[in-house]
Design a protein around this motif. Structure first.
Motif, PDB file in Angstrom:
ATOM      1  N   TRP A   1      -1.336  -2.297 -20.107  1.00  0.00           N
ATOM      2  CA  TRP A   1      -0.474  -2.318 -19.269  1.00  0.00           C
ATOM      3  C   TRP A   1      -0.346  -2.625 -17.939  1.00  0.00           C
ATOM      4  N   GLU A   2      -1.386  -2.170 -17.350  1.00  0.00           N
ATOM      5  CA  GLU A   2      -1.543  -2.518 -15.809  1.00  0.00           C
ATOM      6  C   GLU A   2      -1.833  -3.905 -15.666  1.00  0.00           C
ATOM      7  N   THR A   3      -2.580  -4.714 -16.721  1.00  0.00           N
ATOM      8  CA  THR A   3      -2.636  -5.981 -16.566  1.00  0.00           C
ATOM      9  C   THR A   3      -1.222  -6.897 -16.717  1.00  0.00           C
ATOM     10  N   GLU A   4      -0.435  -6.193 -17.472  1.00  0.00           N
ATOM     11  CA  GLU A   4       0.683  -6.834 -18.150  1.00  0.00           C
ATOM     12  C   GLU A   4       2.128  -6.654 -17.127  1.00  0.00           C
ATOM     13  N   PHE A   5       2.086  -5.527 -16.556  1.00  0.00           N
ATOM     14  CA  PHE A   5       3.206  -5.131 -15.682  1.00  0.00           C
ATOM     15  C   PHE A   5       2.953  -4.971 -14.208  1.00  0.00           C
ATOM     16  N   PRO A   6       3.304  -5.750 -13.438  1.00  0.00           N
ATOM     17  CA  PRO A   6       2.773  -5.607 -12.158  1.00  0.00           C
ATOM     18  C   PRO A   6       3.380  -4.462 -11.297  1.00  0.00           C
ATOM     19  N   GLN A   7       4.255  -3.803 -11.822  1.00  0.00           N
ATOM     20  CA  GLN A   7       4.913  -2.486 -11.220  1.00  0.00           C
ATOM     21  C   GLN A   7       4.123  -1.166 -11.458  1.00  0.00           C
ATOM     22  N   LEU A   8       3.278  -1.554 -12.415  1.00  0.00           N
ATOM     23  CA  LEU A   8       2.301  -0.229 -12.778  1.00  0.00           C
ATOM     24  C   LEU A   8       0.691  -0.618 -12.210  1.00  0.00           C
ATOM     25  N   LEU A   9       0.767  -0.068 -10.941  1.00  0.00           N
ATOM     26  CA  LEU A   9      -0.602  -0.393 -10.177  1.00  0.00           C
ATOM     27  C   LEU A   9      -0.836   0.810  -9.375  1.00  0.00           C
ATOM     28  N   PRO A  10      -1.845   1.863 -10.217  1.00  0.00           N
ATOM     29  CA  PRO A  10      -1.996   3.061  -9.644  1.00  0.00           C
ATOM     30  C   PRO A  10      -2.988   2.939  -8.731  1.00  0.00           C
ATOM     31  N   VAL A  11      -2.932   3.925  -7.653  1.00  0.00           N
ATOM     32  CA  VAL A  11      -3.725   3.916  -6.594  1.00  0.00           C
ATOM     33  C   VAL A  11      -5.234   4.213  -7.124  1.00  0.00           C
ATOM     34  N   ARG A  12      -6.259   3.706  -6.447  1.00  0.00           N
ATOM     35  CA  ARG A  12      -7.631   4.126  -6.721  1.00  0.00           C
ATOM     36  C   ARG A  12      -8.195   5.220  -5.831  1.00  0.00           C
TER      37      ARG A  12
ATOM     38  N   GLU B   1       6.436   8.356 -10.225  1.00  0.00           N
ATOM     39  CA  GLU B   1       6.966   7.184 -10.440  1.00  0.00           C
ATOM     40  C   GLU B   1       6.253   6.561 -11.450  1.00  0.00           C
ATOM     41  N   HIS B   2       4.994   6.371 -11.305  1.00  0.00           N
ATOM     42  CA  HIS B   2       4.338   5.611 -12.364  1.00  0.00           C
ATOM     43  C   HIS B   2       4.321   6.238 -13.678  1.00  0.00           C
ATOM     44  N   LEU B   3       4.361   7.617 -13.739  1.00  0.00           N
ATOM     45  CA  LEU B   3       4.667   8.456 -14.990  1.00  0.00           C
ATOM     46  C   LEU B   3       6.081   7.978 -15.598  1.00  0.00           C
ATOM     47  N   ALA B   4       7.084   7.920 -14.601  1.00  0.00           N
ATOM     48  CA  ALA B   4       8.339   7.474 -15.298  1.00  0.00           C
ATOM     49  C   ALA B   4       8.315   5.819 -15.770  1.00  0.00           C
ATOM     50  N   LEU B   5       7.622   5.367 -15.179  1.00  0.00           N
ATOM     51  CA  LEU B   5       7.446   3.974 -15.207  1.00  0.00           C
ATOM     52  C   LEU B   5       6.950   3.723 -16.600  1.00  0.00           C
ATOM     53  N   VAL B   6       6.128   4.292 -16.996  1.00  0.00           N
ATOM     54  CA  VAL B   6       5.204   4.215 -18.160  1.00  0.00           C
ATOM     55  C   VAL B   6       6.086   4.621 -19.388  1.00  0.00           C
ATOM     56  N   ASN B   7       6.913   5.754 -19.160  1.00  0.00           N
ATOM     57  CA  ASN B   7       7.863   6.113 -20.043  1.00  0.00           C
ATOM     58  C   ASN B   7       8.985   5.253 -20.528  1.00  0.00           C
ATOM     59  N   THR B   8       9.372   4.435 -19.440  1.00  0.00           N
ATOM     60  CA  THR B   8      10.298   3.394 -19.640  1.00  0.00           C
ATOM     61  C   THR B   8       9.644   2.342 -20.224  1.00  0.00           C
ATOM     62  N   ILE B   9       8.342   1.783 -20.166  1.00  0.00           N
ATOM     63  CA  ILE B   9       7.702   0.681 -20.828  1.00  0.00           C
ATOM     64  C   ILE B   9       7.628   1.231 -22.249  1.00  0.00           C
ATOM     65  N   LYS B  10       7.350   2.418 -22.464  1.00  0.00           N
ATOM     66  CA  LYS B  10       6.938   2.923 -23.796  1.00  0.00           C
ATOM     67  C   LYS B  10       8.444   2.698 -24.715  1.00  0.00           C
ATOM     68  N   THR B  11       9.561   3.200 -24.112  1.00  0.00           N
ATOM     69  CA  THR B  11      10.588   3.005 -24.710  1.00  0.00           C
ATOM     70  C   THR B  11      11.083   1.621 -24.658  1.00  0.00           C
ATOM     71  N   LEU B  12      10.896   0.846 -23.948  1.00  0.00           N
ATOM     72  CA  LEU B  12      11.287  -0.359 -24.057  1.00  0.00           C
ATOM     73  C   LEU B  12      10.517  -1.321 -25.213  1.00  0.00           C
ATOM     74  N   LEU B  13       9.227  -0.914 -25.360  1.00  0.00           N
ATOM     75  CA  LEU B  13       8.334  -1.544 -26.200  1.00  0.00           C
ATOM     76  C   LEU B  13       8.287  -1.006 -27.787  1.00  0.00           C
ATOM     77  N   TYR B  14       8.298   0.471 -27.744  1.00  0.00           N
ATOM     78  CA  TYR B  14       8.064   1.234 -29.186  1.00  0.00           C
ATOM     79  C   TYR B  14       9.685   1.546 -29.624  1.00  0.00           C
TER      80      TYR B  14
ATOM     81  N   THR C   1       9.248  -7.266 -26.885  1.00  0.00           N
ATOM     82  CA  THR C   1       8.062  -7.760 -26.725  1.00  0.00           C
ATOM     83  C   THR C   1       7.640  -7.401 -25.052  1.00  0.00           C
ATOM     84  N   ILE C   2       6.221  -7.800 -24.996  1.00  0.00           N
ATOM     85  CA  ILE C   2       5.646  -7.357 -23.437  1.00  0.00           C
ATOM     86  C   ILE C   2       6.571  -8.316 -22.723  1.00  0.00           C
ATOM     87  N   ASP C   3       6.835  -9.568 -23.006  1.00  0.00           N
ATOM     88  CA  ASP C   3       7.582 -10.319 -21.996  1.00  0.00           C
ATOM     89  C   ASP C   3       8.976  -9.943 -21.864  1.00  0.00           C
ATOM     90  N   GLY C   4       9.621  -9.471 -23.029  1.00  0.00           N
ATOM     91  CA  GLY C   4      10.986  -9.165 -22.979  1.00  0.00           C
ATOM     92  C   GLY C   4      11.067  -7.746 -21.969  1.00  0.00           C
TER      93      GLY C   4
END
Length: 99
Positions: free
Chosen positions: A25-36, A47-60, A65-68
């Motif tokens: 998902w980090e490669t597909e969603f530019p907003q999901l870019l954790p710090v190293r 914020e990343h956790l909330a975004l991951v949950n949002t992406i999970k809801t949208l997809l699952y 689709t990933i693009d959608g």
């Protein structure tokens, strides 16, 4: 104040996802870019956790689709920007009226 961060395994555990899914998902969603960290580990924020949950809801749940899902997130970002500008303008008007 330091912000709480999570390692990829913690995010995986909290969301029920596999770490490889998060890395993908980090490669597909530019907003999901954790710090190293200095050691190269991913450090996710709340914020990343909330975004991951949002992406999970949208997809699952919404079955996008990933693009959608990417488009939906971009629309949400644009909407948030518009709302922020409206809020700032209203605050400026209020300050003028109070003066």
């Amino acid at each position: 104040m330091l912000q709480k961060t999570y390692k990829i395994g913690e995010i995986a555990s909290l969301t029920g996802l596999k770490p490889f899914v998060l890395r993908y998902w980090e490669t597909e969603f530019p907003q999901l870019l954790p710090v190293r960290t200095k050691k190269g580990q991913r450090a996710y924020t709340e914020e990343h956790l909330a975004l991951v949950n949002t992406i999970k809801t949208l997809l699952y749940e919404e079955k996008l689709t990933i693009d959608g899902a990417r488009r939906r997130l971009a629309e949400s970002d644009r909407d948030a920007g518009v709302l922020r500008r409206v809020y700032d303008e209203l605050a400026a008007i209020r300050r003028m009226l109070d003066a």
